[in-house]
Scaffold this motif. Structure first.
Motif, PDB file in Angstrom:
ATOM      1  N   UNK A  76       0.829  -1.199   0.000  1.00  0.00           N
ATOM      2  CA  UNK A  76       0.000   0.000   0.000  1.00  0.00           C
ATOM      3  C   UNK A  76       0.867   1.253   0.000  1.00  0.00           C
ATOM      4  N   UNK A  77       2.118   1.142   0.422  1.00  0.00           N
ATOM      5  CA  UNK A  77       3.016   2.299   0.489  1.00  0.00           C
ATOM      6  C   UNK A  77       3.597   2.667  -0.876  1.00  0.00           C
ATOM      7  N   UNK A  78       4.093   1.654  -1.623  1.00  0.00           N
ATOM      8  CA  UNK A  78       4.794   1.986  -2.868  1.00  0.00           C
ATOM      9  C   UNK A  78       4.393   1.140  -4.078  1.00  0.00           C
ATOM     10  N   UNK A  79       3.443   0.235  -3.911  1.00  0.00           N
ATOM     11  CA  UNK A  79       2.973  -0.570  -5.034  1.00  0.00           C
ATOM     12  C   UNK A  79       3.867  -1.745  -5.398  1.00  0.00           C
ATOM     13  N   UNK A  80       4.957  -1.962  -4.663  1.00  0.00           N
ATOM     14  CA  UNK A  80       5.824  -3.099  -4.974  1.00  0.00           C
ATOM     15  C   UNK A  80       5.061  -4.397  -4.733  1.00  0.00           C
ATOM     16  N   UNK A  81       5.438  -5.441  -5.491  1.00  0.00           N
ATOM     17  CA  UNK A  81       4.694  -6.701  -5.441  1.00  0.00           C
ATOM     18  C   UNK A  81       5.590  -7.871  -5.063  1.00  0.00           C
TER      19      UNK A  81
ATOM     20  N   UNK B  33       8.520  -5.418   5.817  1.00  0.00           N
ATOM     21  CA  UNK B  33       7.403  -5.065   6.686  1.00  0.00           C
ATOM     22  C   UNK B  33       6.533  -3.999   6.034  1.00  0.00           C
ATOM     23  N   UNK B  34       5.263  -4.028   6.332  1.00  0.00           N
ATOM     24  CA  UNK B  34       4.350  -3.027   5.798  1.00  0.00           C
ATOM     25  C   UNK B  34       2.951  -3.584   5.642  1.00  0.00           C
ATOM     26  N   UNK B  35       2.095  -2.746   5.076  1.00  0.00           N
ATOM     27  CA  UNK B  35       0.705  -3.123   4.837  1.00  0.00           C
ATOM     28  C   UNK B  35       0.525  -3.463   3.368  1.00  0.00           C
ATOM     29  N   UNK B  36      -0.203  -4.536   3.122  1.00  0.00           N
ATOM     30  CA  UNK B  36      -0.366  -5.061   1.768  1.00  0.00           C
ATOM     31  C   UNK B  36      -1.821  -5.383   1.484  1.00  0.00           C
TER      32      UNK B  36
ATOM     33  N   UNK C 254      -6.422  -7.903   3.168  1.00  0.00           N
ATOM     34  CA  UNK C 254      -5.352  -7.011   3.610  1.00  0.00           C
ATOM     35  C   UNK C 254      -4.508  -7.759   4.631  1.00  0.00           C
ATOM     36  N   UNK C 255      -3.190  -7.517   4.594  1.00  0.00           N
ATOM     37  CA  UNK C 255      -2.268  -8.152   5.525  1.00  0.00           C
ATOM     38  C   UNK C 255      -1.247  -7.125   5.975  1.00  0.00           C
ATOM     39  N   UNK C 256      -0.909  -7.159   7.257  1.00  0.00           N
ATOM     40  CA  UNK C 256       0.197  -6.364   7.773  1.00  0.00           C
ATOM     41  C   UNK C 256       1.340  -7.324   8.065  1.00  0.00           C
ATOM     42  N   UNK C 257       2.470  -7.081   7.420  1.00  0.00           N
ATOM     43  CA  UNK C 257       3.678  -7.861   7.685  1.00  0.00           C
ATOM     44  C   UNK C 257       4.453  -7.071   8.727  1.00  0.00           C
TER      45      UNK C 257
END
Length: 142
Positions: free
Chosen positions: A53-58, A82-85, A122-125
């Motif tokens: 959700x931060x930078x669009x990386x996959x 880490x981050x929200x996806x 949605x997942x938070x790593x």
């Protein structure tokens, strides 16, 4: 003649700096997980993709028969920061040319999970987490 540090002192400082720097790498979340249906059965085939959700990386992976996956980035390097996806799960089941007994692939993943706009997943790593990522799908679109 100038005073110089003894070789042992220089060597000791170099080791200390190496340990300090190697311990300060960027935090990593986990990259492994499992995709299950809400009845506890595993998704037995397909693929899973996480989009930051931060930078669009996959980050993506195939799903094993027991529902497990291990994410890699687009260059094939294992990991997921880490981050929200947001998450999609895609499954293509071809049964046309299979005998009836070969059709056992468990539940079929509902189509809505194959699109970021409709999956709702949605997942938070979490930073420095060692817990596996968990994705749970409803067994029907209802």
């Amino acid at each position: 003649m100038k005073d110089c540090l003894p070789l042992k002192t220089i060597f000791g400082i170099a080791i200390a700096l190496t340990i300090l720097v190697s311990g300060c790498g960027s935090p990593v979340g986990t990259y492994e997980g499992r995709v299950l249906f809400d009845d506890g059965s595993p998704v037995q085939s397909g693929s899973v993709e996480f989009r930051s959700l931060a930078d669009g990386s996959r980050y993506a992976s195939r799903i094993a028969a027991d529902g497990k996956f291990a994410l890699t980035d687009q260059d094939g390097d294992v990991g997921c920061p880490p981050g929200d996806y947001e998450v999609v799960v895609v499954q293509i089941v071809l049964t046309e040319d299979l005998a009836a007994e070969a059709h056992d692939h468990g539940h079929t993943v509902p189509r809505r999970y194959a699109d970021y706009y409709t999956s709702g997943l949605r997942v938070t790593n979490a930073k420095d987490s060692e817990l596996p990522l968990s994705i749970t799908l409803e067994t029907s679109d209802g």
